[in-house]
Each structure stands twice: as C-alpha cells, then as structure tokens.
Design an enzyme around this catalytic site. Sequence first.
Site, PDB file in Angstrom:
ATOM      1  N   PHE A   1     -41.746  61.208 -76.927  1.00 49.91           N
ATOM      2  CA  PHE A   1     -41.060  60.274 -77.423  1.00 49.91           C
ATOM      3  C   PHE A   1     -41.672  58.773 -76.970  1.00 49.91           C
ATOM      4  O   PHE A   1     -42.009  58.149 -77.951  1.00 49.91           O
ATOM      5  CB  PHE A   1     -39.930  60.387 -76.350  1.00 49.91           C
ATOM      6  CG  PHE A   1     -39.167  58.991 -76.171  1.00 49.91           C
ATOM      7  CD1 PHE A   1     -38.469  58.165 -77.228  1.00 49.91           C
ATOM      8  CD2 PHE A   1     -38.822  58.489 -74.552  1.00 49.91           C
ATOM      9  CE1 PHE A   1     -37.697  57.186 -76.785  1.00 49.91           C
ATOM     10  CE2 PHE A   1     -38.094  57.597 -74.728  1.00 49.91           C
ATOM     11  CZ  PHE A   1     -37.756  56.674 -75.474  1.00 49.91           C
TER      12      PHE A   1
ATOM     13  N   ASP B   1     -54.004  71.655 -75.268  1.00 48.05           N
ATOM     14  CA  ASP B   1     -53.339  71.696 -74.004  1.00 48.05           C
ATOM     15  C   ASP B   1     -54.270  70.873 -72.857  1.00 48.05           C
ATOM     16  O   ASP B   1     -55.415  71.312 -72.808  1.00 48.05           O
ATOM     17  CB  ASP B   1     -53.063  72.846 -73.368  1.00 48.05           C
ATOM     18  CG  ASP B   1     -52.324  73.047 -72.134  1.00 48.05           C
ATOM     19  OD1 ASP B   1     -52.513  72.089 -71.362  1.00 48.05           O
ATOM     20  OD2 ASP B   1     -51.550  73.953 -71.943  1.00 48.05           O
TER      21      ASP B   1
ATOM     22  N   TYR C   1     -63.522  67.563 -75.478  1.00 45.97           N
ATOM     23  CA  TYR C   1     -64.880  67.062 -75.655  1.00 45.97           C
ATOM     24  C   TYR C   1     -64.551  66.168 -77.014  1.00 45.97           C
ATOM     25  O   TYR C   1     -64.512  66.835 -78.204  1.00 45.97           O
ATOM     26  CB  TYR C   1     -65.929  67.890 -76.021  1.00 45.97           C
ATOM     27  CG  TYR C   1     -66.214  68.684 -74.670  1.00 45.97           C
ATOM     28  CD1 TYR C   1     -66.987  68.057 -73.718  1.00 45.97           C
ATOM     29  CD2 TYR C   1     -65.590  69.828 -74.296  1.00 45.97           C
ATOM     30  CE1 TYR C   1     -67.093  68.771 -72.390  1.00 45.97           C
ATOM     31  CE2 TYR C   1     -65.655  70.553 -73.270  1.00 45.97           C
ATOM     32  CZ  TYR C   1     -66.423  70.059 -72.207  1.00 45.97           C
ATOM     33  OH  TYR C   1     -66.760  70.694 -70.887  1.00 45.97           O
TER      34      TYR C   1
ATOM     35  N   LEU D   1     -50.642  60.465 -71.365  1.00 42.91           N
ATOM     36  CA  LEU D   1     -49.047  60.432 -71.400  1.00 42.91           C
ATOM     37  C   LEU D   1     -48.641  62.105 -71.264  1.00 42.91           C
ATOM     38  O   LEU D   1     -47.517  62.133 -71.143  1.00 42.91           O
ATOM     39  CB  LEU D   1     -48.449  59.989 -72.730  1.00 42.91           C
ATOM     40  CG  LEU D   1     -48.207  58.561 -72.644  1.00 42.91           C
ATOM     41  CD1 LEU D   1     -49.332  57.536 -72.072  1.00 42.91           C
ATOM     42  CD2 LEU D   1     -47.446  57.774 -73.819  1.00 42.91           C
TER      43      LEU D   1
ATOM     44  N   LYS E   1     -49.695  71.571 -63.043  1.00 42.03           N
ATOM     45  CA  LYS E   1     -51.061  71.588 -63.822  1.00 42.03           C
ATOM     46  C   LYS E   1     -51.116  70.577 -64.899  1.00 42.03           C
ATOM     47  O   LYS E   1     -52.467  70.333 -64.888  1.00 42.03           O
ATOM     48  CB  LYS E   1     -51.110  72.900 -64.499  1.00 42.03           C
ATOM     49  CG  LYS E   1     -51.358  74.202 -63.492  1.00 42.03           C
ATOM     50  CD  LYS E   1     -51.763  75.487 -64.582  1.00 42.03           C
ATOM     51  CE  LYS E   1     -51.881  76.725 -63.734  1.00 42.03           C
ATOM     52  NZ  LYS E   1     -51.927  77.924 -64.686  1.00 42.03           N
TER      53      LYS E   1
ATOM     54  N   LYS F   1     -65.136  59.530 -67.957  1.00 39.49           N
ATOM     55  CA  LYS F   1     -66.496  59.452 -67.141  1.00 39.49           C
ATOM     56  C   LYS F   1     -67.549  59.568 -68.204  1.00 39.49           C
ATOM     57  O   LYS F   1     -68.488  58.901 -68.178  1.00 39.49           O
ATOM     58  CB  LYS F   1     -66.484  60.466 -66.017  1.00 39.49           C
ATOM     59  CG  LYS F   1     -67.780  60.239 -65.189  1.00 39.49           C
ATOM     60  CD  LYS F   1     -67.616  61.190 -63.916  1.00 39.49           C
ATOM     61  CE  LYS F   1     -68.753  61.235 -63.243  1.00 39.49           C
ATOM     62  NZ  LYS F   1     -69.271  62.697 -62.890  1.00 39.49           N
TER      63      LYS F   1
ATOM     64  N   TYR G   1     -43.066  67.540 -60.456  1.00 35.92           N
ATOM     65  CA  TYR G   1     -43.331  66.211 -61.240  1.00 35.92           C
ATOM     66  C   TYR G   1     -43.619  65.048 -60.613  1.00 35.92           C
ATOM     67  O   TYR G   1     -44.616  64.563 -60.740  1.00 35.92           O
ATOM     68  CB  TYR G   1     -41.831  65.911 -62.036  1.00 35.92           C
ATOM     69  CG  TYR G   1     -41.999  64.849 -62.999  1.00 35.92           C
ATOM     70  CD1 TYR G   1     -42.635  64.813 -63.987  1.00 35.92           C
ATOM     71  CD2 TYR G   1     -41.197  63.596 -62.877  1.00 35.92           C
ATOM     72  CE1 TYR G   1     -42.629  63.862 -65.091  1.00 35.92           C
ATOM     73  CE2 TYR G   1     -41.481  62.534 -63.535  1.00 35.92           C
ATOM     74  CZ  TYR G   1     -42.109  62.730 -64.948  1.00 35.92           C
ATOM     75  OH  TYR G   1     -42.113  61.487 -65.649  1.00 35.92           O
TER      76      TYR G   1
ATOM     77  N   TYR H   1     -61.651  58.495 -58.807  1.00 35.47           N
ATOM     78  CA  TYR H   1     -62.585  58.457 -60.056  1.00 35.47           C
ATOM     79  C   TYR H   1     -62.811  56.884 -59.976  1.00 35.47           C
ATOM     80  O   TYR H   1     -63.918  56.547 -60.159  1.00 35.47           O
ATOM     81  CB  TYR H   1     -61.993  58.901 -61.272  1.00 35.47           C
ATOM     82  CG  TYR H   1     -62.310  60.350 -61.615  1.00 35.47           C
ATOM     83  CD1 TYR H   1     -61.486  61.209 -60.947  1.00 35.47           C
ATOM     84  CD2 TYR H   1     -63.314  60.614 -62.252  1.00 35.47           C
ATOM     85  CE1 TYR H   1     -61.944  62.675 -61.392  1.00 35.47           C
ATOM     86  CE2 TYR H   1     -63.797  62.055 -62.770  1.00 35.47           C
ATOM     87  CZ  TYR H   1     -63.084  63.044 -61.963  1.00 35.47           C
ATOM     88  OH  TYR H   1     -63.217  64.363 -62.213  1.00 35.47           O
TER      89      TYR H   1
HETATM   90  N1  LIG Z   1     -39.466  58.524 -70.700  1.00 38.85           N
HETATM   91  C1  LIG Z   1     -39.351  57.994 -69.568  1.00 38.85           C
HETATM   92  O1  LIG Z   1     -38.225  57.619 -69.043  1.00 38.85           O
HETATM   93  C2  LIG Z   1     -40.315  58.204 -68.837  1.00 38.85           C
HETATM   94  C3  LIG Z   1     -40.486  57.648 -67.385  1.00 38.85           C
HETATM   95  C4  LIG Z   1     -41.332  57.833 -66.285  1.00 38.85           C
HETATM   96  C5  LIG Z   1     -42.697  58.331 -66.945  1.00 38.85           C
HETATM   97  N2  LIG Z   1     -42.672  58.685 -68.033  1.00 38.85           N
HETATM   98  C6  LIG Z   1     -43.969  59.447 -68.367  1.00 38.85           C
HETATM   99  O2  LIG Z   1     -44.463  59.068 -69.764  1.00 38.85           O
HETATM  100  C7  LIG Z   1     -45.119  60.047 -70.497  1.00 38.85           C
HETATM  101  C8  LIG Z   1     -44.419  60.540 -71.552  1.00 38.85           C
HETATM  102  O3  LIG Z   1     -43.144  60.879 -71.456  1.00 38.85           O
HETATM  103  P1  LIG Z   1     -41.965  60.948 -72.516  1.00 38.85           P
HETATM  104  O4  LIG Z   1     -40.592  60.392 -72.258  1.00 38.85           O
HETATM  105  O5  LIG Z   1     -42.548  60.558 -73.957  1.00 38.85           O
HETATM  106  O6  LIG Z   1     -41.770  62.698 -72.851  1.00 38.85           O
HETATM  107  P2  LIG Z   1     -41.953  63.678 -73.772  1.00 38.85           P
HETATM  108  O7  LIG Z   1     -41.791  65.010 -73.154  1.00 38.85           O
HETATM  109  O8  LIG Z   1     -41.222  63.234 -74.915  1.00 38.85           O
HETATM  110  O9  LIG Z   1     -43.545  63.378 -73.930  1.00 38.85           O
HETATM  111  C9  LIG Z   1     -44.446  64.262 -73.514  1.00 38.85           C
HETATM  112  C10 LIG Z   1     -45.503  64.855 -74.291  1.00 38.85           C
HETATM  113  O10 LIG Z   1     -46.558  65.475 -73.716  1.00 38.85           O
HETATM  114  C11 LIG Z   1     -46.711  66.542 -74.330  1.00 38.85           C
HETATM  115  N3  LIG Z   1     -47.169  67.885 -73.215  1.00 38.85           N
HETATM  116  C12 LIG Z   1     -46.855  68.330 -72.154  1.00 38.85           C
HETATM  117  N4  LIG Z   1     -47.365  69.140 -71.540  1.00 38.85           N
HETATM  118  C13 LIG Z   1     -48.756  68.905 -72.234  1.00 38.85           C
HETATM  119  C14 LIG Z   1     -50.094  69.501 -72.097  1.00 38.85           C
HETATM  120  N5  LIG Z   1     -50.030  70.431 -71.096  1.00 38.85           N
HETATM  121  N6  LIG Z   1     -51.016  69.311 -73.071  1.00 38.85           N
HETATM  122  C15 LIG Z   1     -50.672  68.608 -74.070  1.00 38.85           C
HETATM  123  N7  LIG Z   1     -49.764  68.001 -74.370  1.00 38.85           N
HETATM  124  C16 LIG Z   1     -48.563  68.162 -73.329  1.00 38.85           C
HETATM  125  C17 LIG Z   1     -45.518  67.238 -74.852  1.00 38.85           C
HETATM  126  O11 LIG Z   1     -45.566  68.032 -75.808  1.00 38.85           O
HETATM  127  C18 LIG Z   1     -44.812  65.932 -75.350  1.00 38.85           C
HETATM  128  O12 LIG Z   1     -45.197  65.427 -76.618  1.00 38.85           O
HETATM  129  C19 LIG Z   1     -44.971  61.374 -69.362  1.00 38.85           C
HETATM  130  O13 LIG Z   1     -46.457  61.365 -68.862  1.00 38.85           O
HETATM  131  C20 LIG Z   1     -43.954  60.890 -68.568  1.00 38.85           C
HETATM  132  O14 LIG Z   1     -44.075  61.307 -67.222  1.00 38.85           O
HETATM  133  C21 LIG Z   1     -41.542  58.775 -69.084  1.00 38.85           C
END
Ligand SMILES: NC(=O)c1ccc[n+]([C@@H]2O[C@H](COP(=O)([O-])OP(=O)(O)OC[C@H]3O[C@@H](n4cnc5c(N)ncnc54)[C@H](O)[C@@H]3O)[C@@H](O)[C@H]2O)c1
Length: 323
Positions: free
Chosen positions: A20, A65, A71, A80, A98, A112, A152, A166
């Site tokens: 999103f 993932d 790299y 994100l 993880k 880094k 989370y 870091y």
């Molecule tokens: N939307 C919110 O209100 C909100 C609030 C606080 C924090 N965040 C943070 O913002 C970031 C994005 O959130 P979002 O709302 O777009 O959520 P989302 O679930 O739509 O997007 C997360 C994305 O990360 C990808 N992803 C998950 N695990 C992965 C992995 N191991 N390797 C590669 N890709 C992976 C998913 O496929 C997805 O495309 C997140 O880190 C979330 O914690 C969002």
Amino acid sequence: MGVRMKIDRKRVLVTGGAGFLGSYLCELLLKDGHEVLCVDNFYTGRRANIRHLITHPYFEVLRHDVCFPLYVEVDEIFNLACPASPVHYQFDPVQTTKTSVHGSINMLGLAKRVKAKILLASTSEVYGDPRVHPQPETYWGHVNPIGLRACYDEGKRCAETLFFDYHRQHNLRIKVARIFNTYGPRMHPNDGRVVSNFIMQALKGEEITVYGDGSQTRSFCYVDDLIDGLVRLMNSPDDFTGPVNLGTPYEFTILQLAKLVIKLTGSKSKIVYKPLPPDDPKQRQADITLAKKALQWESTTPLEKGLRKTIQYFKELRKEHPR
Ligand SMILES: NC(=O)c1ccc[n+]([C@@H]2O[C@H](COP(=O)([O-])OP(=O)(O)OC[C@H]3O[C@@H](n4cnc5c(N)ncnc54)[C@H](O)[C@@H]3O)[C@@H](O)[C@H]2O)c1
C-alpha cells in the site's frame, strides 16, 4: 506543505514497494526523476498496486524476500517490507519478526557495503498501549512483549535498535519514521484495518463491527501526506536521524469514524459492538511537533476528503471483483 526541491537522479531501493504505502512511494520517487528498484515477496503486496509503473523506463521489480541478503548498487534504501495489519502479521508471527529483524539486518548490511542512506518505516505500535498521551518520540512505550501483537511491535522496536546501533557503530546514515495509522486507495480490502473494514462493510450493507464501546481513539493520516513526509525525512540533513512521528494530531473515536463512513457511503449498515481484542491500544494520537520543526511537515488532507477518495477506490474495486 512547502514545495520539495528538485534533486539529482538517485538509485533508490524500496523494499515492500508493491504494498500500500510502498507503491505510492515508488510512484513519487519516479515522478521526482529517480531510478526505483522495487523489492517485494508479494506476501501482502499486489501486482495491481504497481501495474501502472511497470513500463516506466526507470522502474524495476525484483521478487525477493528481505530475510535473505540482497546485493545491489543503490544510493538510498526505504525499508518498508513488513506486513502491517494485524490479520496479516499475526498469520505467520515468526515470519513477521524475521522480516523486521533479519530484513533490517540485511538491508543495513547492504547500506553499509554500498554506503547508502537508509530509512526504516517503523510504527506508532512501538508505543504499545501508551500511558503518555499524545505520544512524543521521547516516550519509550508500553508494549506487551509476549502478546499477539508482539511479533510486529517488538519486531519494529528491535529494527529501530539495529538502525541506531549501525548508526553508532558503523556511522551509517539512518532515518527512522514512526508511522501512525495511514489510509487511502490501494489498502488491502480484507486486511482487518479499521478504515478498510468499515468501508467494505458499509459498501456491502453488512453490519459495521466496532470493538469495545467505540470510545477508543485513532488518528488517521492520508497516504499522500504520509509519503511526502517519508521523502522529506530521507532528504533531511544527515545529522537528523529521527525517530520522528508521522501522522495526524487529530483524534477521532472509532465510533465517530464508523458514523462518518456510513454517512459518506450512504449505507444502511447498522453498527454492532464486539469485545475488544487483547492489547488493543485505547488512545493513539501523534505528537508531530518534531516533524513540523525538523521536516516542515504536517498532514493537510481532512479525514472526510481522504475517506471520499478511499471509498471511491473500494467502490471501483468491488465493480472489478464483485464478491
Ligand atoms: N499503513 C499504515 O498505517 C502503517 C502504519 C505504521 C507503519 N507502517 C509500516 O509501513 C510499511 C508498509 O506498510 P503498508 O501499509 O504499505 O503494508 P503492506 O502490507 O501493504 O505492505 C508491505 C509490503 O511488504 C512486503 N513484504 C512483507 N514481507 C516481506 C519480505 N519478507 N520480503 C519482501 N517483502 C515483504 C509485502 O508483500 C507488501 O508489499 C510496513 O513496514 C509497516 O509496518 C504502516
């Protein structure tokens, strides 16, 4: 919000770029003239979110993932990747931790190696069920380390720790954003987040489920405002690391939100009340004093305006996928 300065072309990695928030970030970075590498394992992300970017000459997608090393040569990294809604992050909680912890270690290692600047999308959930209100960045939070939300909340807290270690140990240029509830088009329709839940229930004419008595509060930030804040943070001077809250200081009760959604959709849905899930925060409101001062940022989209756009998106989505 002021005007963002035009800058030289950079190679920018966005992990979670098909999600999103990530999809809007990729879009804005391309608009600003940068090369964007979107890395996503498509766990909660969707191709539809980035379909309109695929043919852009400076856009590249890599299914990967972040729990595994990567790299690539980049100048900046927006980290994100992480499922963000309780339904998704609790489905496989070990993978959630993880993703935050191993994912951060891998992206910090990459930063880094290639001397990139790196930003973490952290969350207001690091404050847990807060005892201080509104929450300034100096508040250390009130988190249950063994509850259902811990994968989370604690995952992100550990990610923040890794970013700062870091920074101190390897002089990495870091930025930490604590994002509060953000909503808008491209939210997942079934992710259990309150805004998408209420809109979907209202559009289907189903009962609108309010947990508890609906007096718990949240502040809701429209996606365009949030993304502007993330880019400003990345572009801020190197000595500004954050953590910085990005969200709105305007608090609404869940009941107010439910009534507003009913009004704007013209739905006949009735509100029903269910017990509060464990560890659900009772109050959440961003203190954005720091963001205003350091980034000259604040959200400007009124809730009603943002909700109208979001409702329109879900209406169209329902036309494409009626069930
Ligand atoms: N939307 C919110 O209100 C909100 C609030 C606080 C924090 N965040 C943070 O913002 C970031 C994005 O959130 P979002 O709302 O777009 O959520 P989302 O679930 O739509 O997007 C997360 C994305 O990360 C990808 N992803 C998950 N695990 C992965 C992995 N191991 N390797 C590669 N890709 C992976 C998913 O496929 C997805 O495309 C997140 O880190 C979330 O914690 C969002």
